[in-house]
Design an enzyme around this catalytic site. Structure first.
Site, short mmCIF file in Angstrom:
data_model
loop_
_atom_site.label_atom_id
_atom_site.label_comp_id
_atom_site.label_asym_id
_atom_site.label_seq_id
_atom_site.Cartn_x
_atom_site.Cartn_y
_atom_site.Cartn_z
N CYS A 169 -5.47 -5.94 -5.47
CA CYS A 169 -4.65 -6.73 -4.55
C CYS A 169 -3.44 -7.34 -5.24
O CYS A 169 -2.73 -8.14 -4.65
CB CYS A 169 -5.50 -7.82 -3.89
SG CYS A 169 -4.82 -8.42 -2.31
N GLU A 225 -10.03 -13.97 -2.97
CA GLU A 225 -10.66 -12.93 -2.16
C GLU A 225 -12.00 -13.37 -1.60
O GLU A 225 -12.56 -12.71 -0.73
CB GLU A 225 -10.85 -11.66 -3.00
CG GLU A 225 -9.56 -11.05 -3.53
CD GLU A 225 -8.69 -10.44 -2.44
OE1 GLU A 225 -9.19 -10.29 -1.30
OE2 GLU A 225 -7.53 -10.13 -2.71
N HIS A 285 -3.29 -9.31 -8.01
CA HIS A 285 -3.37 -10.63 -8.63
C HIS A 285 -3.01 -10.59 -10.12
O HIS A 285 -2.62 -11.61 -10.69
CB HIS A 285 -4.76 -11.24 -8.42
CG HIS A 285 -5.09 -11.48 -6.99
ND1 HIS A 285 -6.27 -12.08 -6.58
CD2 HIS A 285 -4.41 -11.21 -5.85
CE1 HIS A 285 -6.29 -12.15 -5.25
NE2 HIS A 285 -5.18 -11.62 -4.79
N ASP A 306 -2.93 -16.46 -7.70
CA ASP A 306 -4.38 -16.24 -7.61
C ASP A 306 -4.85 -15.31 -8.73
O ASP A 306 -4.08 -14.55 -9.29
CB ASP A 306 -4.80 -15.72 -6.24
CG ASP A 306 -3.77 -14.77 -5.62
OD1 ASP A 306 -2.84 -14.34 -6.32
OD2 ASP A 306 -3.90 -14.46 -4.43
#
Length: 378
Positions: A94, A128, A96, A69
């Site tokens: 996060c 997200e 990515h 992602d």
């Protein structure tokens, strides 16, 4: 493998976080890298702000998919990095940036070291929100290059570097955003009897929502309703005409998600009557549970423990939501946690994953995918 090369790529990507379906700079950076690879070994196709990259096999019978992602989060970074986000108010909080870098390392290995089956790398936007996996999977490109199996990883700040964690079956929860708007009648604070106060209505509704899980979900199941944000009113001496609740719902079963939403709607209808107002509900982005295919997951864990220097542990399911759930709903596959040993967790402004985990993941997945892609099908 050039470890420093991929650490620098991660740092480059870390500086340019972009939110869902706005990953323009990120896409351009990845495309620039991919176009420098030998063109006879790959085929690249653009989808929205995402990318499909096919690494052609020598005698392909299957397509094995790997998803990374791309998007960041609307979080103001608070790390001490000298490569902090250059986009004010946004951060790769996060992991990515790790996910994309690892995918580049894996695919580069297979361009240089061909295997029997073809490998499809999906660089997916909007994980997200608002959700990119489902439309990407339904695209014309994905139907042409539909994988026979698919896998992905997610960094885990809580786990030490070198640790892999996953489980057969349910790994991540069903999730849904929750937005509730209330509209009443505003007015002067001195004349409350002539108004319908939406601050009071909102506060009452938040309290009522706390009973949904405790009194409507099987105690042997699990669910969470969190209201993370409330807005309402304009100034201290005016009774609020509008209020908005923003939150999230997470459940470990589809049945519980349906039940929770049913009860929320009933409570909101009651607030409409009790507070003489109008209410609307928007569930926003909804993510399907990540359910790991049992045979593939068990095989993967066994492979890691018996054929690599890394450790694969069985973990418990988490209330975390992941867009990858839509992919494993249609394609046999699995997701796993990659330990990155950070003092701060996912979605935290001070998240600082250990960059040595990048090399761990590239080594691990080039080994495992070589094993899978060279299998001769019966």
């Amino acid at each position: 493998m050039n470890k420093e090369k991929y650490i620098q790529i991660r740092r480059d990507l870390h500086k340019i976080p972009e939110i869902g379906f706005k990953e323009v700079k990120t896409q351009a950076y990845l495309v620039n890298y991919l176009q420098k690879l030998p063109s006879e070994r790959i085929e690249l196709k653009i989808w929205e702000t995402g990318i499909f990259l096919l690494v052609k096999g020598t005698k392909p019978e299957r397509i094995i998919g790997y998803r990374a992602d791309m998007d960041g989060l609307p979080i103001t970074e608070e790390t001490n990095y000298d490569f902090k986000s250059e986009h004010e108010g946004y951060m790769h909080a996060c992991g990515h940036d790790f996910h994309m870098t690892i995918a580049l390392g894996i695919l580069t290995h297979f361009v240089e070291n061909p295997v029997r089956d073809s490998l499809l790398f999906l660089f997916q936007p909007a994980e997200e929100g608002p959700g990119g996996a489902e439309p990407m999977l339904n695209s014309k490109v994905a139907k042409e290059w539909k994988p026979d199996m698919i896998t992905a990883l997610h960094i885990s700040p809580e786990l030490p570097v070198g640790t892999i964690a996953t489980k057969p079956g349910l790994l991540f929860a069903n999730t849904s955003e929750l937005f509730i708007d209330l509209k009443g009648k505003g007015g002067h604070a001195a004349y409350p009897h002539m108004t319908n106060d939406m601050v009071v209505a909102a506060c009452s509704l938040v309290t009522q929502l706390q009973s949904v899980v405790s009194r409507n979900v099987d105690p042997l199941d699990s669910a969470v309703i969190t209201i993370g944000k409330i807005t309402g009113g304009t100034v201290q001496n005016i009774i609020a005409e509008n209020a908005r609740l923003e939150g999230t719902i997470r459940t470990l079963s589809v049945k519980s998600m349906e039940k929770v939403k049913e009860r929320i709607e009933a409570l909101v209808n009651g607030v409409e009557v009790g507070y003489n107002c109008k209410a609307t509900i928007d569930y926003g982005a909804m993510y399907h549970q990540v359910y790991n295919q049992e045979h593939l997951t068990t095989e993967f864990m066994k492979y890691v423990n018996e054929n690599t220097s890394f450790t694969a542990n069985e973990c418990t399911e988490a209330m975390t939501g992941e867009d990858f759930g839509y992919m494993v709903e249609q394609i046999p596959g699995f997701m796993f946690w990659l330990g990155v040993n950070s003092d701060y967790g996912l979605h935290h402004a001070k998240l600082q994953p250990d960059e040595s985990a990048i090399n761990v993941a590239i080594q691990l997945m080039t080994s495992y995918l070589s094993y899978k892609a060279n299998e001769v099908q019966a």
